[in-house]
Design a protein around this motif. Structure first.
Motif, PDB file in Angstrom:
ATOM      1  N   ILE A 195      26.676  20.352 -32.992  1.00  0.00           N
ATOM      2  CA  ILE A 195      26.946  21.428 -33.946  1.00  0.00           C
ATOM      3  C   ILE A 195      25.715  22.319 -33.955  1.00  0.00           C
ATOM      4  O   ILE A 195      24.636  21.900 -34.338  1.00  0.00           O
ATOM      5  N   PHE A 196      25.860  23.546 -33.502  1.00  0.00           N
ATOM      6  CA  PHE A 196      24.705  24.400 -33.257  1.00  0.00           C
ATOM      7  C   PHE A 196      25.087  25.810 -33.634  1.00  0.00           C
ATOM      8  O   PHE A 196      25.968  26.399 -33.022  1.00  0.00           O
ATOM      9  N   GLU A 197      24.448  26.370 -34.651  1.00  0.00           N
ATOM     10  CA  GLU A 197      24.769  27.726 -35.077  1.00  0.00           C
ATOM     11  C   GLU A 197      23.511  28.589 -35.015  1.00  0.00           C
ATOM     12  O   GLU A 197      22.473  28.230 -35.544  1.00  0.00           O
ATOM     13  N   VAL A 198      23.611  29.732 -34.354  1.00  0.00           N
ATOM     14  CA  VAL A 198      22.464  30.621 -34.209  1.00  0.00           C
ATOM     15  C   VAL A 198      22.897  32.045 -34.508  1.00  0.00           C
ATOM     16  O   VAL A 198      23.963  32.474 -34.086  1.00  0.00           O
ATOM     17  N   THR A 199      22.079  32.777 -35.246  1.00  0.00           N
ATOM     18  CA  THR A 199      22.232  34.224 -35.360  1.00  0.00           C
ATOM     19  C   THR A 199      20.933  34.837 -34.867  1.00  0.00           C
ATOM     20  O   THR A 199      19.852  34.342 -35.153  1.00  0.00           O
ATOM     21  N   PHE A 200      21.039  35.930 -34.119  1.00  0.00           N
ATOM     22  CA  PHE A 200      19.859  36.438 -33.442  1.00  0.00           C
ATOM     23  C   PHE A 200      19.894  37.952 -33.341  1.00  0.00           C
ATOM     24  O   PHE A 200      20.797  38.523 -32.767  1.00  0.00           O
ATOM     25  N   ARG A 205      18.007  32.640 -37.212  1.00  0.00           N
ATOM     26  CA  ARG A 205      18.270  31.445 -38.012  1.00  0.00           C
ATOM     27  C   ARG A 205      19.128  30.512 -37.179  1.00  0.00           C
ATOM     28  O   ARG A 205      20.090  30.945 -36.564  1.00  0.00           O
ATOM     29  N   PHE A 206      18.753  29.250 -37.140  1.00  0.00           N
ATOM     30  CA  PHE A 206      19.591  28.309 -36.417  1.00  0.00           C
ATOM     31  C   PHE A 206      19.651  26.977 -37.131  1.00  0.00           C
ATOM     32  O   PHE A 206      18.662  26.473 -37.657  1.00  0.00           O
ATOM     33  N   ARG A 207      20.874  26.461 -37.196  1.00  0.00           N
ATOM     34  CA  ARG A 207      21.144  25.159 -37.802  1.00  0.00           C
ATOM     35  C   ARG A 207      21.594  24.215 -36.695  1.00  0.00           C
ATOM     36  O   ARG A 207      22.440  24.566 -35.883  1.00  0.00           O
ATOM     37  N   ILE A 208      21.034  23.017 -36.689  1.00  0.00           N
ATOM     38  CA  ILE A 208      21.395  22.031 -35.673  1.00  0.00           C
ATOM     39  C   ILE A 208      21.777  20.742 -36.381  1.00  0.00           C
ATOM     40  O   ILE A 208      21.093  20.295 -37.306  1.00  0.00           O
ATOM     41  N   SER A 209      22.868  20.130 -35.947  1.00  0.00           N
ATOM     42  CA  SER A 209      23.270  18.821 -36.449  1.00  0.00           C
ATOM     43  C   SER A 209      23.706  17.972 -35.263  1.00  0.00           C
ATOM     44  O   SER A 209      24.711  18.265 -34.619  1.00  0.00           O
ATOM     45  N   GLY A 230      20.010   2.707 -28.215  1.00  0.00           N
ATOM     46  CA  GLY A 230      19.613   3.350 -29.457  1.00  0.00           C
ATOM     47  C   GLY A 230      20.378   4.630 -29.725  1.00  0.00           C
ATOM     48  O   GLY A 230      21.046   5.181 -28.849  1.00  0.00           O
ATOM     49  N   LYS A 231      20.277   5.066 -30.968  1.00  0.00           N
ATOM     50  CA  LYS A 231      20.970   6.265 -31.422  1.00  0.00           C
ATOM     51  C   LYS A 231      19.958   7.231 -32.039  1.00  0.00           C
ATOM     52  O   LYS A 231      19.019   6.825 -32.709  1.00  0.00           O
ATOM     53  N   LEU A 232      20.170   8.525 -31.808  1.00  0.00           N
ATOM     54  CA  LEU A 232      19.297   9.556 -32.347  1.00  0.00           C
ATOM     55  C   LEU A 232      20.122  10.536 -33.169  1.00  0.00           C
ATOM     56  O   LEU A 232      21.184  10.981 -32.738  1.00  0.00           O
ATOM     57  N   SER A 233      19.622  10.875 -34.350  1.00  0.00           N
ATOM     58  CA  SER A 233      20.241  11.905 -35.181  1.00  0.00           C
ATOM     59  C   SER A 233      19.193  12.951 -35.524  1.00  0.00           C
ATOM     60  O   SER A 233      18.025  12.621 -35.767  1.00  0.00           O
ATOM     61  N   LEU A 234      19.616  14.214 -35.537  1.00  0.00           N
ATOM     62  CA  LEU A 234      18.694  15.313 -35.779  1.00  0.00           C
ATOM     63  C   LEU A 234      19.393  16.396 -36.578  1.00  0.00           C
ATOM     64  O   LEU A 234      20.521  16.779 -36.260  1.00  0.00           O
ATOM     65  N   THR A 235      18.744  16.877 -37.625  1.00  0.00           N
ATOM     66  CA  THR A 235      19.263  18.016 -38.380  1.00  0.00           C
ATOM     67  C   THR A 235      18.116  18.987 -38.632  1.00  0.00           C
ATOM     68  O   THR A 235      16.965  18.571 -38.822  1.00  0.00           O
ATOM     69  N   SER A 236      18.422  20.268 -38.647  1.00  0.00           N
ATOM     70  CA  SER A 236      17.418  21.274 -38.954  1.00  0.00           C
ATOM     71  C   SER A 236      18.111  22.523 -39.479  1.00  0.00           C
ATOM     72  O   SER A 236      19.287  22.758 -39.219  1.00  0.00           O
ATOM     73  N   ARG A 250       4.785  32.422 -35.707  1.00  0.00           N
ATOM     74  CA  ARG A 250       3.999  32.347 -36.942  1.00  0.00           C
ATOM     75  C   ARG A 250       4.878  32.294 -38.198  1.00  0.00           C
ATOM     76  O   ARG A 250       4.476  31.742 -39.217  1.00  0.00           O
ATOM     77  N   HIS A 251       6.045  32.892 -38.150  1.00  0.00           N
ATOM     78  CA  HIS A 251       6.923  32.947 -39.319  1.00  0.00           C
ATOM     79  C   HIS A 251       7.982  31.846 -39.323  1.00  0.00           C
ATOM     80  O   HIS A 251       8.851  31.843 -40.200  1.00  0.00           O
ATOM     81  N   LEU A 252       7.922  30.932 -38.365  1.00  0.00           N
ATOM     82  CA  LEU A 252       8.920  29.865 -38.288  1.00  0.00           C
ATOM     83  C   LEU A 252       8.785  28.925 -39.480  1.00  0.00           C
ATOM     84  O   LEU A 252       7.701  28.425 -39.777  1.00  0.00           O
ATOM     85  N   THR A 253       9.906  28.688 -40.176  1.00  0.00           N
ATOM     86  CA  THR A 253       9.862  27.826 -41.351  1.00  0.00           C
ATOM     87  C   THR A 253      11.204  27.137 -41.538  1.00  0.00           C
ATOM     88  O   THR A 253      12.233  27.618 -41.062  1.00  0.00           O
ATOM     89  N   GLY A 254      11.183  25.986 -42.223  1.00  0.00           N
ATOM     90  CA  GLY A 254      12.416  25.266 -42.500  1.00  0.00           C
ATOM     91  C   GLY A 254      12.271  23.780 -42.217  1.00  0.00           C
ATOM     92  O   GLY A 254      11.357  23.347 -41.519  1.00  0.00           O
ATOM     93  N   PRO A 255      13.184  22.982 -42.756  1.00  0.00           N
ATOM     94  CA  PRO A 255      13.097  21.522 -42.597  1.00  0.00           C
ATOM     95  C   PRO A 255      13.696  21.021 -41.287  1.00  0.00           C
ATOM     96  O   PRO A 255      14.644  21.597 -40.756  1.00  0.00           O
ATOM     97  N   VAL A 256      13.104  19.965 -40.761  1.00  0.00           N
ATOM     98  CA  VAL A 256      13.638  19.240 -39.608  1.00  0.00           C
ATOM     99  C   VAL A 256      13.617  17.758 -39.952  1.00  0.00           C
ATOM    100  O   VAL A 256      12.597  17.241 -40.398  1.00  0.00           O
ATOM    101  N   ALA A 257      14.739  17.076 -39.763  1.00  0.00           N
ATOM    102  CA  ALA A 257      14.815  15.633 -40.026  1.00  0.00           C
ATOM    103  C   ALA A 257      15.328  14.937 -38.775  1.00  0.00           C
ATOM    104  O   ALA A 257      16.341  15.338 -38.207  1.00  0.00           O
ATOM    105  N   MET A 258      14.619  13.897 -38.341  1.00  0.00           N
ATOM    106  CA  MET A 258      15.015  13.169 -37.142  1.00  0.00           C
ATOM    107  C   MET A 258      14.925  11.675 -37.427  1.00  0.00           C
ATOM    108  O   MET A 258      13.935  11.197 -37.971  1.00  0.00           O
TER     109      MET A 258
END
Length: 276
Positions: A195-200, A205-209, A230-236, A250-258
């Motif tokens: 699941i990958f959403e990008v606006t450019f 802005r991009f959301r990854i699940s 093993g299994k890997l999960s990633l959200t951002s 320099r302006h990159l911001t937002g949460p990443v969970a792995m």
């Protein structure tokens, strides 16, 4: 038959047919070039990387306001072949493109080799953890403005798939890209089956699940250290803005969970590491 066209160093040869039996005229091409990079030079590309033989086959039908390319098959050197269909409607102010393409296999290292920066920010692909209290060293990212004006020249829908995407030891099977360009903005709604959403445009802005990806499928059998389970999960949910790559970074911001679970690694010499 047997067309042989030479313009400076660029050569193009093959067959072209003009068919009018089924109403709308159809142009059928079967062309090949011994050095496709010389064709790119004629199109204004500066110092293209040597690619070798290129070829294209397909049928083109059209009229005053639109045309379709069907049964398209092409080869760019020894590393990239593609097939699919393209429809272009130019009845409005700007053309609208709808393309469905299938690519054999994409080697990211080969593609990037022709676009190496003189001074890469991190040439060895390392991951750095930097303290927010420590002043950052001078940026090595390009400060030249990013120009997205070409996105205003057309609208379109693109559906691109490949049998494989490879970058060094990472192999992703059957990646797929679904994207839309409208009013100068690029939206990517699906990439690599996750699941990958990008606006450019000049803001990004991009959301990854990514949920329960099999770690063993991310590496080739030839690697010395192998993740075999093993299994890997990633959200951002990341966003940035800027007129250059340096400002974007320099302006990159937002949460990443792995998270990873049930990991099994072979080829890791823990006793040798302990002794050192």
């Amino acid at each position: 038959k047997d067309i042989n066209l030479i313009i400076r160093d660029a050569k193009l040869y093959g067959d072209i047919a003009w068919q009018t039996k089924r109403g709308t005229p159809t142009l059928v091409v079967d062309l090949e070039s011994p050095k496709i990079e010389n064709i790119f030079k004629l199109m204004g590309v500066k110092d293209p990387k040597p690619l070798g033989i290129g070829s294209i086959k397909g049928s083109l039908q059209g009229g005053a306001t639109s045309f379709n390319v069907t049964n398209l098959k092409g080869q760019l050197g020894s590393h990239l072949s593609f097939s699919g269909n393209v429809a272009i409607d130019h009845a409005g102010v700007k053309p609208k493109i709808k393309a469905t393409l299938s690519i054999n296999s994409i080697n990211v290292d080969t593609l990037l080799a022709s676009r190496q920066m003189g001074n890469q920010p991190y040439p060895n692909g390392k991951i750095f953890l930097i303290s927010a209290k420590r002043p950052l060293s001078p940026s090595r990212w390009p400060h030249t403005p990013l120009d997205f004006s070409f996105l205003n020249k057309f609208d379109g829908q693109f559906d691109i798939s490949a049998s494989q995407l490879r970058q060094k030891d990472i192999v992703i099977s059957h990646p797929k890209l679904v994207a839309k360009v409208q009013n100068g903005r690029l939206d990517i709604t699906s990439l690599m089956g996750s699941i990958f959403e990008v606006t450019f445009d000049n803001a990004l802005r991009f959301r990854i699940s990514l949920n329960d990806a099999n770690l063993k499928n991310l590496f080739t059998p030839g690697a010395n250290v192998k993740i075999v389970g093993g299994k890997l999960s990633l959200t951002s949910d990341l966003s940035t803005h800027g007129d250059s790559m340096d400002e974007m970074i320099r302006h990159l911001t937002g949460p990443v969970a792995m998270t990873a679970k049930d990991g099994v690694i072979n080829g890791f010499d823990l006793p040798a590491l302990s002794q050192r």
